[in-house]
Design an enzyme around this catalytic site. Structure first.
Site, mmCIF file in Angstrom:
data_model
loop_
_atom_site.group_PDB
_atom_site.id
_atom_site.type_symbol
_atom_site.label_atom_id
_atom_site.label_comp_id
_atom_site.label_asym_id
_atom_site.label_seq_id
_atom_site.Cartn_x
_atom_site.Cartn_y
_atom_site.Cartn_z
ATOM 1 N N THR A 1 0.814 -1.217 0.000
ATOM 2 C CA THR A 1 0.000 0.000 0.000
ATOM 3 C C THR A 1 0.848 1.267 0.000
ATOM 4 O OG1 THR A 1 -1.637 -1.261 1.237
ATOM 5 C CG2 THR A 1 -2.000 1.091 1.122
ATOM 6 N N ASP B 1 -8.278 -9.718 2.582
ATOM 7 C CA ASP B 1 -8.697 -8.872 3.710
ATOM 8 C C ASP B 1 -10.038 -9.313 4.296
ATOM 9 O OD1 ASP B 1 -6.454 -7.328 3.769
ATOM 10 O OD2 ASP B 1 -7.376 -5.492 3.037
ATOM 11 N N SER C 1 -8.478 -1.175 6.407
ATOM 12 C CA SER C 1 -8.041 -0.281 7.478
ATOM 13 C C SER C 1 -7.558 1.050 6.905
ATOM 14 C CB SER C 1 -6.888 -0.915 8.250
ATOM 15 O OG SER C 1 -7.303 -2.110 8.836
HETATM 16 N N1 GLU Z 1 -5.261 -4.234 2.323
HETATM 17 C C1 GLU Z 1 -5.033 -3.423 3.471
HETATM 18 C C2 GLU Z 1 -6.276 -2.669 3.857
HETATM 19 O O1 GLU Z 1 -7.039 -2.316 3.022
HETATM 20 C C3 GLU Z 1 -3.928 -2.464 3.279
HETATM 21 C C4 GLU Z 1 -2.618 -3.168 3.172
HETATM 22 C C5 GLU Z 1 -1.443 -2.345 3.608
HETATM 23 O O2 GLU Z 1 -1.588 -1.207 4.016
HETATM 24 O O3 GLU Z 1 -0.351 -2.861 3.530
HETATM 25 O O4 GLU Z 1 -6.492 -2.422 4.996
#
Ligand code: GLU
Length: 620
Positions: free
Chosen positions: A432, A474, A499
């Site tokens: 991310t 997720d 998140s």
């Molecule tokens: N897939 C995660 C989320 O949407 C984010 C992954 C990350 O920040 O590394 O919470």
């Protein structure tokens, strides 16, 4: 392997072909800014000289607008758009598209994200939910074997089953069309050119490739693109991605329809349903053309809460980010009242203790109540009454509450009671990326985008050079706590709980800041901590970002960086009963702050993930 359809191994002939094509990706060893040899001089080189890396600094102050990202190429693209008269939405799209090229393991065409935009003229804050969706065939049993047990997480990550319908191209299109002023094609051009001409590899890109090399080698197309010549690109090399340049070309020509209706979409579907491997069996995906065509960027009402006279605006469901941050901040205010001592006045160890207690409590509630389902009690979860009830009886200024903290009842009837049950710890991830932009007129964009874990599913779309997300991991594969309803199980067209927490801060309706971070579930604690760092601890943006981080998410242990665990702060927290576990790095934040004198301050990491890049149009 459980009873799911898996791929057939790639034939040796196909493997050989893939290796031969791989040589087309040219690496120019040792080419650094200014001294880069022309790509056209080299066999296979196309599209002009590599683009030298712009200079990077973690902080900047000035006028004319600001951009903060994790990467100097992306920051420069955003600043160029602002300097050319584009607004914050334009600059955010251009910067994000460049991140898709230079941070392809964190974000890009194959992923999703949340784009939060504040319009200074109208005072309206718009949330674009570009989260990936599950295929129409998914249900609560998708990630289980025939007997109701969760499939092994690691097997799902690197497989077609983890791939959701990407939302990023549609997010860029909507942002450009509805919030921006420039044609999408113009905003994507710098990214397209960079993919074609090549960029200078930095140590983070090299390290991330090395860390993922083994799983990348499972997929010949990924190895071809990201391990050119079979090698991990080294810092200083030039990296070209002609397939990704083609993907951007198609988006420039057809917009998001290139994905929903074009050849690129067909390739995505084919690849997710039947990823080609070098022999390993992996789960096939279930994504269809109809799933891509059904994809919509949603525009939910942002989450709003008050914190010390500021309005904190965040991302609603399917993210838990805005809700959990609002509850954390409300709890911190409740602790002020309970102790008679306000957070700005307490010592650093007490601040970290309070912060950890608040975030752990917010996670108990987020795990129980938040997911992409009807009836999430958002207004109650972000109410001060609920936080006051949660603080009362749970919070002790001297002793950490035993973990797991039970979740509460956001029912509108608040006293000092009502613990309802428990939920378990959530994972943290390290993929991310987040970018923050402010323009000269005071518009702010806070945009977090992802392909889930670093390197996503590890599956690259043949001919298009981008990685597919593994966002569907997720979802909870099975209910986290037996007997407690879980709002985050898979379902048809459902979006996995996130998140991600792009945040905009307003004062009297005017944007005064924006921030966000990657880091999976630690995003919530990172964003909360940076925010309290500058609101309560009076730190400049760069220092609020650099401050050592703690992340308590209601598990048995609380993660903290070495600057905490290895010193007196760690000892003081341990004495209060926190069970600390060291994490080398938590998050990689960026932020902007609009100063009362009309200048804007941009901040990025000083060291985490190799340091970020903050810039302003006119430095002062
Ligand atoms: N897939 C995660 C989320 O949407 C984010 C992954 C990350 O920040 O590394 O919470």
């Amino acid at each position: 392997m459980a009873a799911r359809r898996t791929t057939a191994p790639t034939s040796p002939a196909r493997r050989r072909r893939a290796t031969a094509v791989g040589a087309a990706v040219v690496l120019v060893a040792g080419a650094l800014a200014g001294a880069a040899p022309a790509a056209a001089e080299r066999p296979g080189g196309r599209g002009g000289d590599p683009v030298p890396a712009p200079p990077a600094a973690p902080g900047a102050v000035g006028t004319g607008g600001a951009v903060a990202t994790v990467d100097p190429y992306a920051t420069q693209a955003g600043l160029d758009v602002l300097a050319a008269g584009g607004n914050a939405a334009d600059a955010a799209v251009a910067a994000a598209a460049v991140l898709g090229v230079v941070e392809p393991y964190s974000a890009g065409i194959g992923g999703g994200g949340f784009f939060l935009h504040h319009d200074a003229e109208t005072g309206v804050t718009t949330a674009l939910d570009g989260r990936e969706t599950a295929p129409a065939t998914y249900d609560e049993t998708t990630f289980t074997d025939g007997e109701g047990r969760a499939l092994p997480f690691a097997d799902v990550v690197g497989s077609g089953l983890s791939v959701g319908a990407p939302g990023t191209p549609a997010t860029w299109e909507k942002a450009a069309d509805e919030l921006g002023t420039m044609p999408l094609a113009d905003l994507l051009r710098p990214a397209r050119d960079l993919a074609r001409r090549g960029f200078v590899v930095d140590p983070t890109f090299s390290a991330q490739t090395a860390a993922n090399a083994e799983r990348f080698r499972v997929f010949p197309e990924t190895a071809k693109v990201y391990l050119p010549g079979g090698e991990v690109p080294q810092a200083g090399d030039v990296f070209r991605n002609p397939g990704m340049a083609r993907a951007y070309d198609e988006l420039m020509r057809d917009g998001a329809a290139a994905l929903s209706d074009g050849r690129m979409g067909a390739a995505v579907v084919r690849t997710a349903r039947n990823p080609r491997t070098t022999g390993k069996e992996v789960y096939r995906g279930e994504l269809t053309r109809a799933d891509l065509q059904a994809y919509e960027v949603r525009t939910p009402e942002p989450v709003r809460s008050d914190y010390r006279g500021l309005e904190v605006v965040g991302m609603p469901v399917p993210s838990s980010g805005g809700i959990a941050i609002a509850e954390t901040l409300n709890l911190l205010e409740a602790y002020d009242g309970l102790t008679g001592e306000a957070l700005p006045d307490v010592a650093e160890d007490a601040y970290l203790h309070r912060f950890a207690e608040a975030s752990a409590t917010a996670f108990a509630d987020r795990n129980r109540w938040v997911g992409d389902v009807e009836g999430v009690p958002t207004a109650e979860l972000v109410s001060q009454g609920f936080a006051d009830e949660r603080a009362c009886g749970l919070f002790d200024a001297d002793v950490a509450a035993p973990r797991p903290i039970p979740f509460g009842s956001p029912d509108g009837d608040y006293a000092c009671d009502a613990d309802a049950g428990s939920t378990a710890l959530t994972r943290d991830d390290h993929g991310t990326t987040h970018l923050t932009v402010a323009d000269a007129s005071g518009d702010v964009v806070s945009y977090t985008l992802t392909i889930e874990q670093t390197g996503g599913s590890g599956i690259t779309v043949p001919g298009y050079g981008f990685l597919l997300n593994n966002e569907l991991t997720d979802f909870n594969f099975v209910p986290v706590t037996a007997g407690v309803p879980d709002p985050n199980l898979p379902g048809p067209g459902k979006r996995p709980r996130s998140s991600m927490a792009p945040t905009v801060v307003l004062q009297d309706g005017v944007a005064v800041g924006g921030l966000g971070s990657p880091g999976g579930a630690t995003i919530i604690t990172t964003v909360g901590q940076v925010l309290t760092g500058y609101v309560d601890r009076d730190l400049p943006v760069v220092d609020a970002i650099a401050a050592p981080r703690i992340s308590s998410r209601n598990g048995a242990t609380t993660q903290a960086e070495p600057a905490i665990t290895d010193g007196p702060l760690g000892a003081a927290l341990t004495a209060r009963g926190h069970r600390l576990a060291t994490s080398a790095e938590i998050g990689a934040a960026t932020a902007v702050r609009l100063l009362p004198d009309g200048r804007v301050e941009a901040g990025a990491e000083t060291t985490r993930r190799g340091g970020g890049a903050a810039g302003v149009v006119d430095p002062s």
